[in-house]
Scaffold this motif. Structure first.
Motif, PDB file in Angstrom:
ATOM      1  N   UNK A 349      75.763  54.926  39.003  1.00 42.98           N
ATOM      2  CA  UNK A 349      75.365  56.471  38.307  1.00 42.98           C
ATOM      3  C   UNK A 349      74.678  57.060  39.510  1.00 42.98           C
ATOM      4  N   UNK A 350      73.984  56.413  40.272  1.00 44.41           N
ATOM      5  CA  UNK A 350      73.160  57.146  41.360  1.00 44.41           C
ATOM      6  C   UNK A 350      74.147  57.671  42.464  1.00 44.41           C
ATOM      7  N   UNK A 351      75.073  56.418  42.803  1.00 41.33           N
ATOM      8  CA  UNK A 351      76.011  56.757  43.825  1.00 41.33           C
ATOM      9  C   UNK A 351      76.830  57.836  43.372  1.00 41.33           C
ATOM     10  N   UNK A 352      77.454  57.923  42.264  1.00 37.89           N
ATOM     11  CA  UNK A 352      78.395  58.996  41.919  1.00 37.89           C
ATOM     12  C   UNK A 352      77.563  60.520  41.830  1.00 37.89           C
ATOM     13  N   UNK A 353      76.197  60.419  41.545  1.00 34.92           N
ATOM     14  CA  UNK A 353      75.581  61.753  41.579  1.00 34.92           C
ATOM     15  C   UNK A 353      75.306  62.043  42.998  1.00 34.92           C
ATOM     16  N   UNK A 354      74.917  61.358  43.934  1.00 28.94           N
ATOM     17  CA  UNK A 354      75.026  61.868  45.273  1.00 28.94           C
ATOM     18  C   UNK A 354      76.347  62.277  45.936  1.00 28.94           C
ATOM     19  N   UNK A 355      77.289  61.640  45.454  1.00 29.51           N
ATOM     20  CA  UNK A 355      78.719  62.099  45.973  1.00 29.51           C
ATOM     21  C   UNK A 355      79.181  63.240  45.236  1.00 29.51           C
ATOM     22  N   UNK A 356      78.997  63.407  44.055  1.00 26.99           N
ATOM     23  CA  UNK A 356      79.076  64.545  43.286  1.00 26.99           C
ATOM     24  C   UNK A 356      78.494  65.779  44.173  1.00 26.99           C
ATOM     25  N   UNK A 357      77.397  65.641  44.381  1.00 25.37           N
ATOM     26  CA  UNK A 357      76.452  66.758  45.027  1.00 25.37           C
ATOM     27  C   UNK A 357      77.194  67.325  46.144  1.00 25.37           C
ATOM     28  N   UNK A 358      77.764  66.399  47.093  1.00 22.08           N
ATOM     29  CA  UNK A 358      78.254  66.631  48.078  1.00 22.08           C
ATOM     30  C   UNK A 358      79.992  66.837  48.244  1.00 22.08           C
ATOM     31  N   UNK A 359      80.110  66.920  46.877  1.00 20.88           N
ATOM     32  CA  UNK A 359      81.726  67.309  46.730  1.00 20.88           C
ATOM     33  C   UNK A 359      82.625  66.151  47.028  1.00 20.88           C
ATOM     34  N   UNK A 360      82.170  65.247  46.922  1.00 24.71           N
ATOM     35  CA  UNK A 360      83.043  64.093  47.791  1.00 24.71           C
ATOM     36  C   UNK A 360      83.597  63.268  46.368  1.00 24.71           C
TER      37      UNK A 360
END
Length: 391
Positions: A349-360
């Protein structure tokens, strides 16, 4: 037609055959015998119940009613005595009704309960006499109420569990946003500090040493541009308030880690029993601070999951520097637990949050050949001068 569907239909046919045998094979047996037989025969409806609860209720009502009423040849039999087995016969109907209340929408549950109640009350009124009428009515209503109550409790417990899970996920996302906000604070504070120092130097030497003043202005421009870019990419993670930080007064003072620290992370992981093979490809170059940090955190969380859950002694980390994106891949050959399994907690969940914030983009799941794979693709900004972070 799937095997499960075939088995469900076979069970339904066998139930109807069993009801027919009860009516035709034992026409003069007692109502209790018929009730027990109908209850046992209802176990054949399990497959139908899972695929079509309403159909299962209809079949159970039909079978139980047929067993209670009995064949026409039993006209000489006391129907009141025959109806004594209705409680056992309709116990299966009540169980099916409880399942519908627990799993179906409230409107469907209400209709099913109403139909079942009407059928049973009609039989009670038609075949019970005198004092037995009141007793049968009370027992029928109590049995249905108990089944519906059990179904409602099961529904509420399931909904409560879903709500708790959603709350846990929301809290995990919030906690991850707060961590990102703290890290963003460090990045901005560090960058503003550099800008302030360089601006002070430039203002003092702008007349006596123009070249040094020009270099200071260049550093200010590069640092401010990179900081503004990071702010735009992580603006959605900014917190409104962090009561814990305000109360404790704690704030991370050390610089944020990055991909340059992967070898040290790999050494720490090796001490925990998992050897990490770090591979780098493409043209290595300085990265924006937020992307560098997020890539490091993704690798760190993935290695933590490998140590805790993969049950393997080796994994591979690949960092690929592309023209427009940074690729991060972590692969192990362990047990390969499912992405949503409880073993991984909220790490992904944390990984997805980080990647989503960077539009990845992030993909995480078991590999066909065994093990688990985490792959992230983080878009990179246009090539620009990226200031080296001071330690």
């Amino acid at each position: 037609m799937t095997r499960t569907k075939v088995m469900a239909w076979v069970g339904g046919v066998l139930y109807l055959l069993a009801v027919g045998l009860l009516i035709g094979g034992t026409p003069r047996a007692s109502g209790t015998v018929h009730g027990i037989g109908a209850l046992l025969a209802a176990s054949l409806l399990v497959g139908v119940l899972r695929r079509g609860p309403v159909l299962a209720l209809t079949m159970a009502l039909f079978g139980s009613t047929a067993v209670v009423v009995g064949p026409p040849s039993s006209a000489g039999v006391d129907l009141s005595a025959s109806y004594q087995g209705q409680f056992l016969s309709y116990l299966a109907v009540d169980l099916v009704l409880g399942y519908i209340v627990a799993t179906r929408a409230r409107r469907a549950s209400t209709v099913a309960a109403a139909i079942s109640l009407v059928v049973q009350l009609l039989l009670v009124g038609g075949f019970a006499h005198g004092d037995s009428l009141t007793v049968n009515l009370v027992i029928t209503l109590l049995a249905m109420a108990a089944a519906c109550t059990a179904g409602l409790l099961s529904r509420e417990r399931r909904e409560h569990a879903v709500a708790l899970r959603a709350q846990e996920v929301a809290e995990a996302v919030t906690a991850e946003r707060l961590r990102i906000a703290r890290e963003l604070h460090d990045m901005v504070a560090h960058s503003i500090g550099i800008i302030a120092i360089q601006a002070g130097v430039g203002s003092r030497v702008i007349r006596s040493q123009p070249a040094e003043a020009h270099e200071a202005l260049r550093a200010i421009e590069a640092t401010s541009r990179e900081t503004l870019s990071g702010l735009r990419r992580t603006l959605v993670a900014l917190r409104q308030a962090d009561p814990d930080a305000e109360v404790s007064g704690r704030a991370p003072l050390t610089p944020s880690p990055g991909l340059a620290d992967l070898e040290r992370l790999a050494a720490t992981t090796a001490d925990a029993g998992v050897r990490v093979d770090v591979r780098r490809g493409g043209e290595q170059r300085p990265l924006p601070a937020d992307i560098d940090l997020s890539a490091y955190r993704i690798v760190q969380e993935a290695l933590t999951n490998v140590v805790r859950h993969a049950d393997t002694g080796h994994c591979r980390v690949t960092i690929e520097y592309g023209d427009g994106e940074l690729s991060v891949e972590i692969v192990d050959d362990g047990r390969g637990a499912t992405e949503d399994g409880p073993a991984h907690g909220f790490g992904i969940v944390g990984m997805r949050e980080r990647v989503a914030l960077l539009h990845g983009r992030l993909s995480a799941g078991p590999r066909p050949e065994g093990g688990f794979r985490v792959a992230a693709r983080l878009p990179l900004p246009d090539p620009a001068v990226v200031p080296v972070r001071a330690r």
